[in-house]
Write a protein that holds these residues in place. Sequence first.
Motif, PDB file in Angstrom:
ATOM      1  N   MET A 116      12.803   4.441  -4.136  1.00 56.80           N
ATOM      2  CA  MET A 116      11.767   4.026  -5.087  1.00 56.80           C
ATOM      3  C   MET A 116      10.787   3.075  -4.430  1.00 56.80           C
ATOM      4  SD  MET A 116      13.895   3.474  -8.640  1.00 56.80           S
ATOM      5  CE  MET A 116      12.457   2.831  -9.464  1.00 56.80           C
ATOM      6  N   TYR A 117      11.320   2.119  -3.659  1.00 55.76           N
ATOM      7  CA  TYR A 117      10.439   1.129  -3.021  1.00 55.76           C
ATOM      8  C   TYR A 117       9.568   1.775  -1.949  1.00 55.76           C
ATOM      9  CZ  TYR A 117       8.934  -2.936  -0.379  1.00 55.76           C
ATOM     10  OH  TYR A 117       8.179  -3.874   0.253  1.00 55.76           O
ATOM     11  N   GLU A 118      10.173   2.643  -1.129  1.00 56.63           N
ATOM     12  CA  GLU A 118       9.431   3.234  -0.024  1.00 56.63           C
ATOM     13  C   GLU A 118       8.446   4.309  -0.476  1.00 56.63           C
ATOM     14  OE1 GLU A 118      13.183   2.584   3.067  1.00 56.63           O
ATOM     15  OE2 GLU A 118      12.645   4.587   2.393  1.00 56.63           O
ATOM     16  N   ASN A 119       8.659   4.895  -1.678  1.00 53.93           N
ATOM     17  CA  ASN A 119       7.772   5.951  -2.160  1.00 53.93           C
ATOM     18  C   ASN A 119       6.773   5.462  -3.197  1.00 53.93           C
ATOM     19  OD1 ASN A 119       9.008   7.944  -0.563  1.00 53.93           O
ATOM     20  ND2 ASN A 119      10.627   8.266  -2.070  1.00 53.93           N
ATOM     21  N   LEU A 120       6.632   4.126  -3.322  1.00 51.48           N
ATOM     22  CA  LEU A 120       5.644   3.590  -4.261  1.00 51.48           C
ATOM     23  C   LEU A 120       4.235   4.001  -3.832  1.00 51.48           C
ATOM     24  CD1 LEU A 120       6.948  -0.034  -4.933  1.00 51.48           C
ATOM     25  CD2 LEU A 120       6.782   1.825  -6.578  1.00 51.48           C
ATOM     26  N   LYS A 121       3.457   4.506  -4.762  1.00 51.45           N
ATOM     27  CA  LYS A 121       2.078   4.890  -4.492  1.00 51.45           C
ATOM     28  C   LYS A 121       1.155   4.160  -5.453  1.00 51.45           C
ATOM     29  CE  LYS A 121       3.182   9.494  -2.665  1.00 51.45           C
ATOM     30  NZ  LYS A 121       2.959  10.958  -2.810  1.00 51.45           N
ATOM     31  N   THR A 122       0.273   3.358  -4.897  1.00 51.22           N
ATOM     32  CA  THR A 122      -0.653   2.584  -5.718  1.00 51.22           C
ATOM     33  C   THR A 122      -1.783   3.491  -6.216  1.00 51.22           C
ATOM     34  OG1 THR A 122      -0.197   0.630  -4.361  1.00 51.22           O
ATOM     35  CG2 THR A 122      -2.150   0.566  -5.771  1.00 51.22           C
ATOM     36  N   PRO A 123      -1.962   3.587  -7.554  1.00 52.54           N
ATOM     37  CA  PRO A 123      -3.041   4.435  -8.072  1.00 52.54           C
ATOM     38  C   PRO A 123      -4.409   3.881  -7.712  1.00 52.54           C
ATOM     39  CG  PRO A 123      -2.052   3.144  -9.837  1.00 52.54           C
ATOM     40  CD  PRO A 123      -1.209   2.911  -8.619  1.00 52.54           C
ATOM     41  N   LYS A 124      -5.354   4.778  -7.442  1.00 54.42           N
ATOM     42  CA  LYS A 124      -6.707   4.360  -7.123  1.00 54.42           C
ATOM     43  C   LYS A 124      -7.429   3.914  -8.394  1.00 54.42           C
ATOM     44  CE  LYS A 124      -7.168   7.457  -3.136  1.00 54.42           C
ATOM     45  NZ  LYS A 124      -7.957   8.565  -2.537  1.00 54.42           N
ATOM     46  N   VAL A 125      -8.346   2.976  -8.219  1.00 53.05           N
ATOM     47  CA  VAL A 125      -9.132   2.476  -9.348  1.00 53.05           C
ATOM     48  C   VAL A 125     -10.366   3.360  -9.517  1.00 53.05           C
ATOM     49  CG1 VAL A 125     -10.439   0.530 -10.244  1.00 53.05           C
ATOM     50  CG2 VAL A 125      -8.316   0.114  -9.010  1.00 53.05           C
TER      51      VAL A 125
END
Length: 338
Positions: free
Chosen positions: A258-267
């Motif tokens: 979960m930690y390594e596959n976190l993807k920050t959504p674009k604004v």
Amino acid sequence: MAFAASLADLQEQATCPICLDYLRDPVTIGCGHNFCHPCIQQCWEELQDFFPCPICLHHCLDRNFRRNTQLCHMTDIVKRLPIMRSKRKLKEEKLLCEKHHQVLALFCEKDLELLCLQCRISPNHLGHHLMSIEQAATSHRRKLKSYIEPLRKKFEEAQRRFEIQVSKLLELKFKVENQKSELYSEFEHFLNFLEKEQGAIHNRILNEEKGIVEKLTENRRQISDYSSTLNNLLSKITEKCVQADLDLLTGIGSIHNMYENLKTPKVFSYELKRESFSLPPQYFGLVNMISLFKENLTLDPKTAHHNLIISEDRKTVIYGVMAPNYPHPPEAFTFCPA
């Protein structure tokens, strides 16, 4: 105290390393380690070419079990000694391997799994880096703690982006309302000439607003879901860090993933189109008249009533209801004359 320690050591020597119970029909293998005859037989049951010791992994050439008569008599004597805590009770308190029903005593760093001594010599884990429960728990607890601060910062950044998107929605509504207001004022003087143009432009603005609102709302939802995921993962890791070693390592792989596959959504950013249209010559005279009386004002947010929301450039203002805990400057007006 020394007698109790010696007694515990003696009981330890009379215990099988596989089942953690007193030795039953003890046998000695090629490397010198002792086991219950049924335990080592079950451990080597599926092996053919070589037979590694479950403790030191020494390769025994065959299933040559030598019955240890002296150790058998010593075990019978130890069983009669007073003990504070039986090995059987200790075994019941430990987690057992679901496949081999033996005590979980090792941790595989490659597969992130808890193993028993028989798992250790199985083909699935040959050549893998194995650690004791205590070493693995210390290592992973340190790694989990290193996740906390980055996760906290990401969560704060996600919250900030969420607030920005909320602000952009208000700004969008204000800009749309402002354009509508300007258009209505102009159409009042040229209603007959601009009746058809008014409807077309108004629909285009509303459609554009609808499209942008949908995208901003979806982006806000994505950021909100991302914030919830970060908060949930942060809570799980914080909870894991205070758990016992076995509980901490159970399911640790899913948290790492979960930690390594976190993807920050674009604004999502937008640019509202400026509608234009052709007007008769009289319109330009009206524009010149308006510009003659136009003044460049800068609004003061410190003295503004708490229901007035001022834009960042301090040129426009809209009416809205602020949060109850929003800080109000002491210079702000607090009454509404009518």
